[in-house]
Design an enzyme around this catalytic site. Structure first.
Site, PDB file in Angstrom:
ATOM      1  N   GLY A 167       5.060  -1.169   2.705  1.00  0.00           N
ATOM      2  CA  GLY A 167       4.164   0.245   2.473  1.00  0.00           C
ATOM      3  C   GLY A 167       5.056   1.456   2.525  1.00  0.00           C
ATOM      4  O   GLY A 167       6.226   1.390   3.057  1.00  0.00           O
ATOM      5  N   HIS A 226       0.706  -1.269  -0.105  1.00  0.00           N
ATOM      6  CA  HIS A 226      -0.019   0.005  -0.091  1.00  0.00           C
ATOM      7  C   HIS A 226       0.834   1.147   0.006  1.00  0.00           C
ATOM      8  O   HIS A 226       2.137   1.368   0.448  1.00  0.00           O
ATOM      9  CB  HIS A 226      -0.973   0.188   1.138  1.00  0.00           C
ATOM     10  CG  HIS A 226      -0.401  -0.169   2.463  1.00  0.00           C
ATOM     11  ND1 HIS A 226       0.274   1.032   3.129  1.00  0.00           N
ATOM     12  CD2 HIS A 226       0.074  -1.228   3.326  1.00  0.00           C
ATOM     13  CE1 HIS A 226       1.032   0.536   4.331  1.00  0.00           C
ATOM     14  NE2 HIS A 226       0.628  -0.621   4.601  1.00  0.00           N
ATOM     15  N   ASP A 227       0.416   2.128  -0.641  1.00  0.00           N
ATOM     16  CA  ASP A 227       0.847   3.680  -0.829  1.00  0.00           C
ATOM     17  C   ASP A 227       2.187   3.670  -1.407  1.00  0.00           C
ATOM     18  O   ASP A 227       2.998   4.491  -1.357  1.00  0.00           O
ATOM     19  CB  ASP A 227       0.932   4.066   0.777  1.00  0.00           C
ATOM     20  CG  ASP A 227      -0.507   4.333   1.137  1.00  0.00           C
ATOM     21  OD1 ASP A 227      -1.294   4.923   0.738  1.00  0.00           O
ATOM     22  OD2 ASP A 227      -0.702   3.487   2.325  1.00  0.00           O
TER      23      ASP A 227
END
Length: 258
Positions: free
Chosen positions: A139, A121-122
């Site tokens: 992440g 994520h991100d």
């Protein structure tokens, strides 16, 4: 018209451009937009909200746009954005963003993501990046343009890998890797300038010489980081290739590998 295998499942909420191909038993969910000429292979899962550009290839069993693997995620509306001409090989996993960051995981253009890689994520992945088999991004990682991440390498959360870097296979990267460097090991340290990669990317002899000199000032003269930055600014102020290095140094949050 898109070509959809009769065994595939495509949500009514998905938007498919012309010439999109959806293979056997693939699943395309709500809020997925797929650009012209993209091919989704057998048994792939694409969840939304996800936007995919033109002429991408997803090989069998890739899982794209799944929710972030983060305990704090509560189903918020976060996204995945993928550009054009990317290849995702078997069993690649790419997660959407979280509201703790930008809310978006972003991948640029012309990338090769080999089998079993993970993009968490991100993350921000630039363009012309190669990730070898089983390479893993935690992440909030940033991989800049033209970087190569060797197979089985793992990049710690919030770490950045600079442009034109090559990270050796099996490395564990916990600090930022400055542009143009070769890095390897547990925890990864630097092994000079990626001269072969720079030559292949069209850098001139003069540009490579400036980068090598900047590298020596930064790492070989025993200077504090702020002192080295000051020297580089004075000596190479107008050189764009050194300017990229300086910008990276000024914006490092985790500290840089040496």
């Amino acid at each position: 018209m898109a070509r959809i295998d009769p065994t595939a499942r495509v949500s009514e909420g998905a938007v498919l451009a012309e010439d999109v191909s959806i293979g056997p038993y693939a699943v395309v969910g709500d809020s997925v937009t797929i650009g012209e000429g993209t091919s989704v292979g057998p048994f792939c899962m694409i969840e939304g909200p996800t936007t995919i550009g033109r002429s991408c290839t997803f090989t069998g069993y890739a899982s794209i746009g799944s929710p972030p693997q983060d305990h704090s995620y509560r189903g918020e509306d976060t996204r995945l954005r993928i550009g054009d001409h990317n290849t995702f090989r078997e069993f690649v996993t790419v997660n959407r963003g979280t509201v703790k960051d930008r809310g978006v995981t972003a991948i640029g253009d012309h990338n090769l993501i080999m089998a079993y890689c993970h993009v968490a994520h991100d993350c921000i992945v630039g363009s012309h990046v190669v990730m070898g088999n089983l390479a893993t991004l935690a992440g909030h990682v940033e991989i800049q343009d033209n970087a190569i991440i060797g197979g089985l390498a793992a990049i710690h959360q919030f770490t950045r890998v600079g442009a034109y870097v090559i990270v050796g296979g099996g490395s564990m990267v916990s600090l930022d890797i400055v542009p143009y460097a070769k890095a390897s090991g547990d925890r990864a340290t630097l092994y000079g300038v990626n001269t072969i990669g720079l030559k292949r990317s069209g850098f001139s002899k003069e540009q490579i010489a400036r980068i090598e000199k900047a590298y020596r000032i930064l790492f070989k003269q025993g200077l504090l980081l702020k002192e080295a930055i000051s020297v580089l600014e004075q000596e190479f102020g107008d050189a764009p290739e050194v300017g990229r290095l300086l910008e990276f140094l000024r914006t490092s949050r985790r500290g840089i590998a040496r």
